[in-house]
Design a protein around this motif. Structure first.
Motif, PDB file in Angstrom:
ATOM      1  N   LYS A   1       9.568  67.747  67.375  1.00 52.88           N
ATOM      2  CA  LYS A   1       9.712  66.318  67.371  1.00 52.88           C
ATOM      3  C   LYS A   1       8.285  65.549  67.061  1.00 52.88           C
ATOM      4  O   LYS A   1       8.167  64.758  66.497  1.00 52.88           O
ATOM      5  CB  LYS A   1      10.465  65.861  68.537  1.00 52.88           C
ATOM      6  N   LYS A   2       7.365  66.066  67.761  1.00 57.18           N
ATOM      7  CA  LYS A   2       5.881  65.620  67.635  1.00 57.18           C
ATOM      8  C   LYS A   2       5.486  65.886  66.224  1.00 57.18           C
ATOM      9  O   LYS A   2       4.656  64.777  65.628  1.00 57.18           O
ATOM     10  CB  LYS A   2       5.056  66.401  68.595  1.00 57.18           C
TER      11      LYS A   2
ATOM     12  N   THR B   1       7.179  62.437  64.615  1.00 58.25           N
ATOM     13  CA  THR B   1       6.754  61.327  65.038  1.00 58.25           C
ATOM     14  C   THR B   1       5.211  61.120  64.787  1.00 58.25           C
ATOM     15  O   THR B   1       4.889  59.921  64.498  1.00 58.25           O
ATOM     16  CB  THR B   1       6.880  60.939  66.939  1.00 58.25           C
ATOM     17  N   GLU B   2       4.369  61.986  64.893  1.00 55.17           N
ATOM     18  CA  GLU B   2       2.903  61.910  64.693  1.00 55.17           C
ATOM     19  C   GLU B   2       2.389  62.250  63.343  1.00 55.17           C
ATOM     20  O   GLU B   2       1.607  61.507  62.710  1.00 55.17           O
ATOM     21  CB  GLU B   2       2.200  62.781  65.827  1.00 55.17           C
TER      22      GLU B   2
END
Length: 338
Positions: free
Chosen positions: A141-142, A145-146
């Motif tokens: 997920k990171k 998102t990042e």
């Protein structure tokens, strides 16, 4: 005496009429000259306006004026986006979500969606990819998102749908949630091109990204190098990026790279320019093209050749990027064998 006075008055009247006529004539010339001068000025201004706006019209309508204002506003917006892009290259690969006037955030566009081609019996390779660069759970997920990167394993179904191999994939996906399962693709080498085509179609329909990438499950992907390389091509709407080559077409049925439709490639039997092998990237516009035309795009024996064939005849920029050749590992390479 009366006759003399009458003669003087008549003479004065004729002189006055003559002067008035001369004045009227001069006035007419003056007015005509000014009108001509003004008309020439207007013609000049209209030509200049046509040149500047590129409208090719003799007058500016309200719609035209609104378009000009909108263009100016877009120019200001573009300047702001360029500043955001510069900041994004320092902090990651995608800019912060812009806020609307009501304070809510708009959904930011992804940088790239990566489809990792895998097979039914390749769990060990998938686990190696997860451990090496993909991650699981919060790490996965990171990455989205990042970095603005979505990566998923792409797989079809067993020839015997619903068998133990299919159930094994479903179980694995319930634990990792990192698959794109194409139910109408049979996991077999002959369907590799169809698999890639349907991945691009599915990804373009589901996710709004700048780029879409095909990869395989036995390479390591350097996300930092991938992001910085793709950032250099954000302004090209139709880019096809990879390790480009033009190889020999093999007509012998027992050859590893046999091409059943070899006769389509001419007497010299050479493939057109295409991105080879382990990883290549196309832009959003090209992925949408594949999605819209998926039912009529022809597939050859090898997926990289098929992908290249879909863009022959289109106004596409072929980018030969050595970092996608996936040979020896380096800090600047985008991919290498796991």
């Amino acid at each position: 005496m009366a006759r003399k006075g009458s003669s003087i008055r008549s003479s004065s009247s004729r002189i006055s009429s003559l002067l008035l006529s001369m004045f009227a004539t001069f006035a007419s010339f003056y007015v005509a000259g000014r009108l001509w001068q003004e008309s020439q000025t207007r013609v000049h201004l209209i030509k200049e306006l046509d040149r500047v706006t590129g409208q090719g019209k003799s007058a500016i309508s309200v719609d035209d004026t609104l378009k000009i204002i909108a263009c100016r506003e877009q120019k200001k917006t573009l300047a702001g986006l360029e500043m955001e892009l510069s900041a994004a290259r320092q902090e990651g690969f995608v800019s912060k979500s812009p806020k609307l006037t009501d304070g809510t955030e708009t959904k930011k566009r992804l940088l790239v969606v990566i489809g990792i081609m895998t097979s039914l019996g390749n769990k060990k390779k998938r686990d190696a990819v997860r451990q090496a660069w993909l991650g699981t759970g919060a790490s996965l997920k990171k990455l989205e998102t990042e970095k603005g990167v979505i990566a998923r394993f792409v797989i079809g179904r067993s020839a015997n749908k619903g068998d133990s191999m299919d159930k094994s994939i479903d179980t694995e996906n319930s634990q990792t949630d990192d698959f794109i399962i194409l139910d109408n693709v049979v996991e077999a080498p002959k369907e590799a091109s169809k698999k890639v085509k349907l991945f691009f179609s599915y990804a373009a329909d589901r996710w709004d990204a700048q780029f879409y990438a095909k990869a395989i499950d036995n390479i390591y992907v350097n996300i930092d190098a991938l992001g910085s390389t793709l950032a250099a091509h954000l302004e090209n709407p139709r880019a096809y990026i990879g390790c480009m080559k033009s190889g020999e077409v093999f007509s012998e049925p027992n050859h590893k790279w046999y091409e059943p439709e070899w006769w389509k490639f001419g007497d010299k039997k050479a493939y057109f320019r295409h991105a080879y092998g382990e990883m290549y990237v196309i832009t959003h516009a090209l992925a949408r093209f594949v999605s819209i035309n998926r039912d009529i795009l022809h597939s050859y024996a090898h997926d990289d050749v098929s992908t290249g064939s879909w863009f022959v005849g289109l106004d596409v920029k072929h980018v030969d990027e050595g970092k996608f050749c996936c040979s020896a590992w380096s800090s600047e390479a985008i991919c290498a064998g796991v």
